[in-house]
Design a protein around this motif. Structure first.
Motif, mmCIF file in Angstrom:
data_model
loop_
_atom_site.group_PDB
_atom_site.id
_atom_site.type_symbol
_atom_site.label_atom_id
_atom_site.label_comp_id
_atom_site.label_asym_id
_atom_site.label_seq_id
_atom_site.Cartn_x
_atom_site.Cartn_y
_atom_site.Cartn_z
ATOM 1 N N SER A 47 36.863 -5.961 16.847
ATOM 2 C CA SER A 47 37.256 -6.903 15.799
ATOM 3 C C SER A 47 36.145 -7.894 15.471
ATOM 4 N N GLY A 48 35.158 -7.983 16.359
ATOM 5 C CA GLY A 48 34.071 -8.938 16.179
ATOM 6 C C GLY A 48 34.260 -10.212 16.967
ATOM 7 N N LYS A 49 35.458 -10.440 17.482
ATOM 8 C CA LYS A 49 35.752 -11.669 18.214
ATOM 9 C C LYS A 49 34.822 -11.853 19.413
ATOM 10 N N ALA A 50 34.561 -10.773 20.152
ATOM 11 C CA ALA A 50 33.727 -10.867 21.355
ATOM 12 C C ALA A 50 32.320 -10.317 21.142
ATOM 13 N N ALA A 51 32.028 -9.844 19.944
ATOM 14 C CA ALA A 51 30.743 -9.192 19.680
ATOM 15 C C ALA A 51 29.642 -10.221 19.451
ATOM 16 N N MET A 52 29.374 -11.001 20.482
ATOM 17 C CA MET A 52 28.342 -12.037 20.413
ATOM 18 C C MET A 52 27.138 -11.590 21.227
ATOM 19 N N GLY A 53 26.151 -11.055 20.529
ATOM 20 C CA GLY A 53 24.948 -10.599 21.206
ATOM 21 C C GLY A 53 23.785 -11.527 20.940
ATOM 22 N N THR A 54 22.592 -11.059 21.287
ATOM 23 C CA THR A 54 21.369 -11.820 21.028
ATOM 24 C C THR A 54 20.474 -11.092 20.041
ATOM 25 N N GLY A 55 20.936 -9.958 19.513
ATOM 26 C CA GLY A 55 20.094 -9.075 18.724
ATOM 27 C C GLY A 55 19.810 -9.531 17.313
ATOM 28 N N PRO A 56 19.084 -8.701 16.565
ATOM 29 C CA PRO A 56 18.621 -9.094 15.224
ATOM 30 C C PRO A 56 19.723 -9.190 14.176
ATOM 31 N N TYR A 57 20.888 -8.608 14.470
ATOM 32 C CA TYR A 57 21.969 -8.636 13.493
ATOM 33 C C TYR A 57 23.278 -9.107 14.119
#
Length: 553
Positions: free
Chosen positions: A206-216
């Motif tokens: 869902s994007g709720k936990a999709a917190m990365g450090t990447g370029p996008y």
């Protein structure tokens, strides 16, 4: 559509607008457009012109992305997509060598202790700081993701303990020498402890936990359709080349090529082999290709006493699993004409193989040649195993995952029928196939594997090592092949710090398993990308497509 910003005197604005309307910008690179404008209006008019390389970029992917949880499924489409949002401690260059990513450097303190220095000033997409705590959390999470069809546990199981020296320095104790640690850790992406502490795979989707450090940053994930990404302006790697990135899921070969030709996407992966000659002659396109390290192979249910899809010629289930007999497995291998598959089905865009890694890779050996077609030899082996009249068998596989996978299934079935094995083919979407294969529902099935480490241990350990969840071995060994002697050699090789000795031990392990027909290697795919003229991409042996590595020519 590329965005072009031109600063000119007001008097010339209408003229320039008219010229822009005459050209389809997607058919021109920026230099071509600039040249045409200059010729039409005079170079002096454009003295203050500048081009902003802002753009929306779309890629046509050939296989579905089954989840946006970077720890859920060790399969290339998922890895490629999530690697735009998340990063690992190390990355791999096009030659599969470990290079810095979230770790800037690493060193061996003693034979069983590694120290990694983490990149400072890095933030997750939610603004929280990246620290050693996130690394520990991510590695611990890998083994706890429910219902993973193929987990990443093998890459972290060798770590016996971790010590946070300071927020940006971490030490790993491996218990025994572990020369591949830097490569292995490149396969595990780091998630935010703050965002993912109680997150499920659905929370990542869902994007709720999709917190990365990447370029996008993840804007939208629609399974079976697309992934939409927006640039991370705070990325430590610098400005990303695209204002919006769309990953279109287009498993149909004709549809994917049509999307490229129409301009709906600017780049596609896995160009259909039959279309390569035609696309080569298209002046508006560029193709890039390289022999990849993805092995296409047959896995066999070789460990159970009975197997679900083996019958006698009258349709009665066999009381004994014929695939448990190494003579039957070898007969199947001898019945397959690999060169015919390469030339007729793959249109020459593949390399027949009798082992796990291609020529030039770490672990390749000349002692395992490609198995030659031998119909008489196959029939003889079947008779020796007690099946002089053969038996009936079903082969399963995906129809939207590998290049020409459904055609390969049909070809293998026809070849086996010639030695007395009556064949039935069942092909299905990859999402269904992998779920069922992981539950060991099949007897004989077509699969592909591209090693995360780029070398032989990256194939041996997941595919042929005896399944051991505690060790993280055999994570993709869906046939449950087991060879204790090969396991022992592999384990010794994984501890060996001398490269030459390690390679020799791992080759010995492979030789034992391949000569026992633990799996049946078929070929290595050629990786082919197609893109609109004006773009460039350095081909990778691991077939991965990273938007931030696409170049404007």
């Amino acid at each position: 559509m590329r965005c072009v910003t031109v600063f000119v005197p007001a008097a010339q604005f209408c003229a320039i607008s008219a010229i822009l309307a005459l050209y389809k910008l997607e058919e021109l690179d920026l230099n071509q457009l600039f040249s045409r404008l200059a010729c039409a209006l005079g170079a002096a008019t454009l003295f203050s012109a500048s081009i902003a390389q802002a753009a929306d970029f779309s890629i046509g992917f050939s296989a579905d992305i089954t989840a946006f949880d970077p720890h859920y499924h060790n399969v290339t489409p998922n890895i490629v997509a999530t690697n735009h949002v998340f990063e690992s401690l190390t990355a791999k260059d096009v030659n599969m060598r470990a290079i810095p990513a979230l770790a800037t450097s690493w060193k061996v303190i003693d034979p069983t202790t590694w120290e990694f220095s983490l990149r400072k000033g890095v933030k997750f997409h939610d603004g929280s700081d990246f620290t050693a705590e996130d690394v520990i959390f991510s590695f611990d999470r890998v083994s706890k993701v429910p219902n993973s069809p193929s987990p990443f546990t093998a890459f972290v199981k060798g770590i016996k303990s971790s010590q946070i020296v300071d927020p940006h320095t971490i030490r790993f104790s491996t218990g025994s020498p572990y020369p591949l640690l830097a490569l292995d850790l490149g396969a595990v992406m780091i998630v935010s402890k703050k965002a993912a502490m109680t997150a499920t795979t659905d929370d990542f989707n869902s994007g709720k936990a999709a917190m990365g450090t990447g370029p996008y940053k993840l804007a939208k994930y629609s399974k079976g359709d697309r992934v939409e990404l927006l640039p991370n302006s705070a990325w430590w790697g610098g400005k990303t080349p695209w204002d919006k990135l769309t990953m279109r899921i287009i498993p149909s070969d004709p549809a994917r090529v049509a999307a490229l030709l129409s301009g709906d996407v600017q780049l596609i992966e896995n160009v259909p082999t039959a279309d390569v000659p035609k696309l080569k002659t298209n002046a508006n396109l560029t193709l890039e290709r390289i022999t990849g390290n993805r092995l296409i192979y047959l896995h066999l249910d070789s460990n159970r006493d009975t197997t679900p899809f083996a019958f006698d010629k009258q349709g009665k289930p066999l009381a004994k699993n014929p695939l448990k007999d190494p003579r039957v497995r070898l007969a199947i291998s001898k019945a397959i004409n690999r060169e015919a598959i390469v030339s007729r089905i793959m249109d020459g865009e593949a390399e027949a193989s009798g082992q796990l890694v291609p020529k030039g890779a770490f672990g390749y050996t000349a002692t395992l040649p490609v198995e030659k077609l031998d119909v008489d030899g196959a029939k003889k082996l079947l008779a020796e195993a007690g099946y002089p009249e053969g038996f009936a068998l079903t082969i399963h596989g995906p129809n939207n995952r590998y290049v020409n996978d459904d055609q390969i299934l049909q070809a293998v079935a026809q070849m086996l029928s010639r030695v007395g094995i009556a064949m039935k083919v069942e092909a299905m979407p990859s999402a269904v196939f992998f779920t069922r294969a992981s539950k060991q529902e099949f007897s004989l099935f077509l699969v592909g594997w591209s090693p995360d480490t780029g070398e032989i241990s990256g194939v041996l350990r997941p595919l042929l090592a005896t399944f051991d969840n505690a060790k993280g071995w055999g994570t993709a060994n869906r046939g449950r092949y087991s060879n204790p002697k090969a396991d022992a050699l592999m384990e010794e090789g994984l501890r060996e710090v001398n490269d030459a000795k390690r390679e020799a031990l791992l080759i010995q392990s492979m030789e034992l398993s391949i000569k026992d027909t633990g799996i049946i290697p078929l070929h290595f795919q050629t990786n082919v990308w197609g893109m609109k003229k004006g773009f460039g991409y350095t081909p990778r042996v691991d077939e991965r497509t990273f938007a931030h590595q696409v170049m404007m020519k």
